[in-house]
Design a protein around this motif. Structure first.
Motif, mmCIF file in Angstrom:
data_model
loop_
_atom_site.group_PDB
_atom_site.id
_atom_site.type_symbol
_atom_site.label_atom_id
_atom_site.label_comp_id
_atom_site.label_asym_id
_atom_site.label_seq_id
_atom_site.Cartn_x
_atom_site.Cartn_y
_atom_site.Cartn_z
ATOM 1 N N LEU A 76 0.810 -1.217 0.000
ATOM 2 C CA LEU A 76 0.000 0.000 0.000
ATOM 3 C C LEU A 76 0.843 1.266 0.000
ATOM 4 N N GLN A 77 1.893 1.303 0.805
ATOM 5 C CA GLN A 77 2.726 2.514 0.861
ATOM 6 C C GLN A 77 3.350 2.808 -0.496
ATOM 7 N N GLU A 78 3.816 1.755 -1.170
ATOM 8 C CA GLU A 78 4.411 1.930 -2.496
ATOM 9 C C GLU A 78 3.376 2.447 -3.491
ATOM 10 N N LYS A 79 2.175 1.892 -3.443
ATOM 11 C CA LYS A 79 1.123 2.313 -4.364
ATOM 12 C C LYS A 79 0.694 3.758 -4.108
ATOM 13 N N GLN A 80 0.681 4.146 -2.848
ATOM 14 C CA GLN A 80 0.338 5.531 -2.535
ATOM 15 C C GLN A 80 1.390 6.501 -3.061
ATOM 16 N N SER A 81 2.656 6.123 -2.958
ATOM 17 C CA SER A 81 3.717 7.001 -3.474
ATOM 18 C C SER A 81 3.658 7.091 -4.994
ATOM 19 N N ILE A 82 3.365 5.974 -5.661
ATOM 20 C CA ILE A 82 3.208 5.971 -7.123
ATOM 21 C C ILE A 82 2.028 6.861 -7.510
ATOM 22 N N ALA A 83 0.925 6.706 -6.792
ATOM 23 C CA ALA A 83 -0.282 7.486 -7.095
ATOM 24 C C ALA A 83 -0.032 8.979 -6.925
ATOM 25 N N TYR A 84 0.651 9.347 -5.860
ATOM 26 C CA TYR A 84 0.955 10.765 -5.628
ATOM 27 C C TYR A 84 1.790 11.326 -6.778
ATOM 28 N N THR A 85 2.784 10.563 -7.214
ATOM 29 C CA THR A 85 3.622 11.003 -8.335
ATOM 30 C C THR A 85 2.795 11.143 -9.604
ATOM 31 N N CYS A 86 1.935 10.162 -9.872
ATOM 32 C CA CYS A 86 1.081 10.224 -11.066
ATOM 33 C C CYS A 86 0.185 11.459 -11.038
ATOM 34 N N SER A 87 -0.339 11.780 -9.871
ATOM 35 C CA SER A 87 -1.263 12.916 -9.765
ATOM 36 C C SER A 87 -0.593 14.228 -10.144
ATOM 37 N N ASP A 207 3.663 -1.142 -9.225
ATOM 38 C CA ASP A 207 4.702 -1.261 -8.202
ATOM 39 C C ASP A 207 5.810 -2.214 -8.682
ATOM 40 N N SER A 208 6.912 -2.214 -7.972
ATOM 41 C CA SER A 208 8.130 -2.898 -8.413
ATOM 42 C C SER A 208 7.988 -4.419 -8.515
ATOM 43 N N THR A 209 6.988 -5.000 -7.842
ATOM 44 C CA THR A 209 6.817 -6.457 -7.904
ATOM 45 C C THR A 209 6.371 -6.927 -9.291
ATOM 46 N N LYS A 210 5.893 -5.993 -10.136
ATOM 47 C CA LYS A 210 5.405 -6.367 -11.471
ATOM 48 C C LYS A 210 6.534 -6.542 -12.492
ATOM 49 N N PHE A 211 7.727 -6.023 -12.179
ATOM 50 C CA PHE A 211 8.829 -6.066 -13.131
ATOM 51 C C PHE A 211 9.411 -7.474 -13.245
ATOM 52 N N GLY A 212 9.728 -7.862 -14.476
ATOM 53 C CA GLY A 212 10.292 -9.180 -14.734
ATOM 54 C C GLY A 212 9.251 -10.259 -14.922
ATOM 55 N N LYS A 213 7.964 -9.899 -14.868
ATOM 56 C CA LYS A 213 6.883 -10.866 -15.066
ATOM 57 C C LYS A 213 6.238 -10.666 -16.428
ATOM 58 N N ASP A 214 5.989 -11.753 -17.125
ATOM 59 C CA ASP A 214 5.219 -11.741 -18.372
ATOM 60 C C ASP A 214 4.055 -12.694 -18.165
ATOM 61 N N ASN A 233 11.733 0.401 -4.855
ATOM 62 C CA ASN A 233 12.246 -0.962 -4.689
ATOM 63 C C ASN A 233 12.548 -1.663 -6.014
ATOM 64 N N VAL A 234 12.335 -0.980 -7.125
ATOM 65 C CA VAL A 234 12.588 -1.612 -8.420
ATOM 66 C C VAL A 234 14.070 -1.966 -8.539
ATOM 67 N N ASP A 235 14.344 -3.139 -9.092
ATOM 68 C CA ASP A 235 15.719 -3.624 -9.216
ATOM 69 C C ASP A 235 16.547 -2.707 -10.109
ATOM 70 N N LYS A 236 17.786 -2.473 -9.713
ATOM 71 C CA LYS A 236 18.667 -1.546 -10.441
ATOM 72 C C LYS A 236 18.949 -2.012 -11.866
ATOM 73 N N THR A 237 18.848 -3.307 -12.128
ATOM 74 C CA THR A 237 19.057 -3.779 -13.500
ATOM 75 C C THR A 237 18.007 -3.217 -14.444
ATOM 76 N N ILE A 250 9.939 6.364 -14.167
ATOM 77 C CA ILE A 250 9.853 7.377 -13.115
ATOM 78 C C ILE A 250 9.796 6.668 -11.761
ATOM 79 N N ILE A 251 10.770 6.958 -10.906
ATOM 80 C CA ILE A 251 10.811 6.370 -9.573
ATOM 81 C C ILE A 251 10.151 7.341 -8.603
ATOM 82 N N SER A 252 9.066 6.908 -7.971
ATOM 83 C CA SER A 252 8.352 7.819 -7.068
ATOM 84 C C SER A 252 9.053 7.891 -5.722
#
Length: 256
Positions: A76-87, A207-214, A233-237, A250-252
């Protein structure tokens, strides 16, 4: 009640409600918070439950889409930070699309003070959040997907090609450099494809957990996405890889 009995009771409750808050468990089991934390830690070690923001859920034993109820409280905290940035990218007078999803729902909470804003959505939670605001609200007509609390199959009732959508905020369950963004549900993917086609600027809020998934259904390659907004939390790679392509990552910042 012995620890094993309490822990089995927790598992029984989780099978019924999927997600439980710490306060609910404390009251239901009539135990102290310290005792509750010890029981939860034991279940976590047994890989029977997972901790989420403010509570616990059953550990997923299979691959697939988690319920909307689970996603509303996980990360939730990550999603709130993403949402604030998007806004911050939504200006007075814009016409924007807010997708169905737990992160886009959080975006709606930051829009109350925007002026002359039009929001198009297929999300019941987004619509309810904005219902009593001054925002012009347009709901996609079509088939209701109850488990996602969303509306799909946009073509039933409305010709959306008449709309001038400046910015679309899309959710995704998977993001890879090779395949782009993807989701578990075909109808959700079709709706998102159409909104990407109709909108001038595309933001993916994930959020960062979605990266690397297809996952099951491809939505769009990254070449069709202007920006991806994610958490720290997105991986530096991935951050290094995005420097080589046109999609802006964009990193929030952490939202206090």
């Amino acid at each position: 009640m012995f620890p094993l009995e309490r822990q089995n009771k927790m598992l029984e409750l989780l099978k019924l409600k999927k997600v439980l808050k710490m306060t609910e468990l404390k009251e239901e089991l009539n135990i102290s918070m310290d005792t509750l934390r010890r029981d939860i830690q034991s279940l976590v070690k047994q890989e029977k439950v997972e901790k989420i923001y403010g509570g616990i859920k059953l550990k997923e034993s299979h691959f697939g889409e988690s319920s909307m109820e689970e996603r509303m409280v996980s990360n939730l905290q990550e999603k709130q930070s993403i949402a604030y940035t998007c806004s911050k990218f939504i200006q007075d007078g814009d016409c924007v699309f807010l997708d169905s999803g737990s992160t886009t729902y959080q975006i709606a909470k930051f829009l109350q003070n925007k002026k002359k804003l039009t929001v198009i959505t297929n999300s019941f939670p987004v619509a309810l959040e904005l219902l009593n605001s001054d925002i012009e609200l347009i709901i996609i007509g079509g088939k209701v997907r109850k488990e996602e609390r969303s509306i799909v199959s946009y073509e039933y009732l409305f010709n959306f090609s008449q709309l001038n959508i400046q910015k679309a905020f899309i959710c995704a369950s998977g993001i890879t450099l090779e395949k782009g963004i993807s989701d578990y549900n075909v109808e959700e993917a079709i709706t998102r494809k159409k909104m990407i086609e109709l909108s001038s600027e595309i933001y993916v809020a994930a959020d960062s957990t979605k990266f690397g998934k297809d996952v099951t259904v491809g939505i769009a390659p990254l070449s069709e996405i202007d920006h991806i907004v994610t958490d720290q939390n997105v991986d530096k790679t991935f951050t290094r890889a995005f420097e080589q392509i046109n999609t802006n990552l964009i990193i929030s910042p952490i939202c206090n």
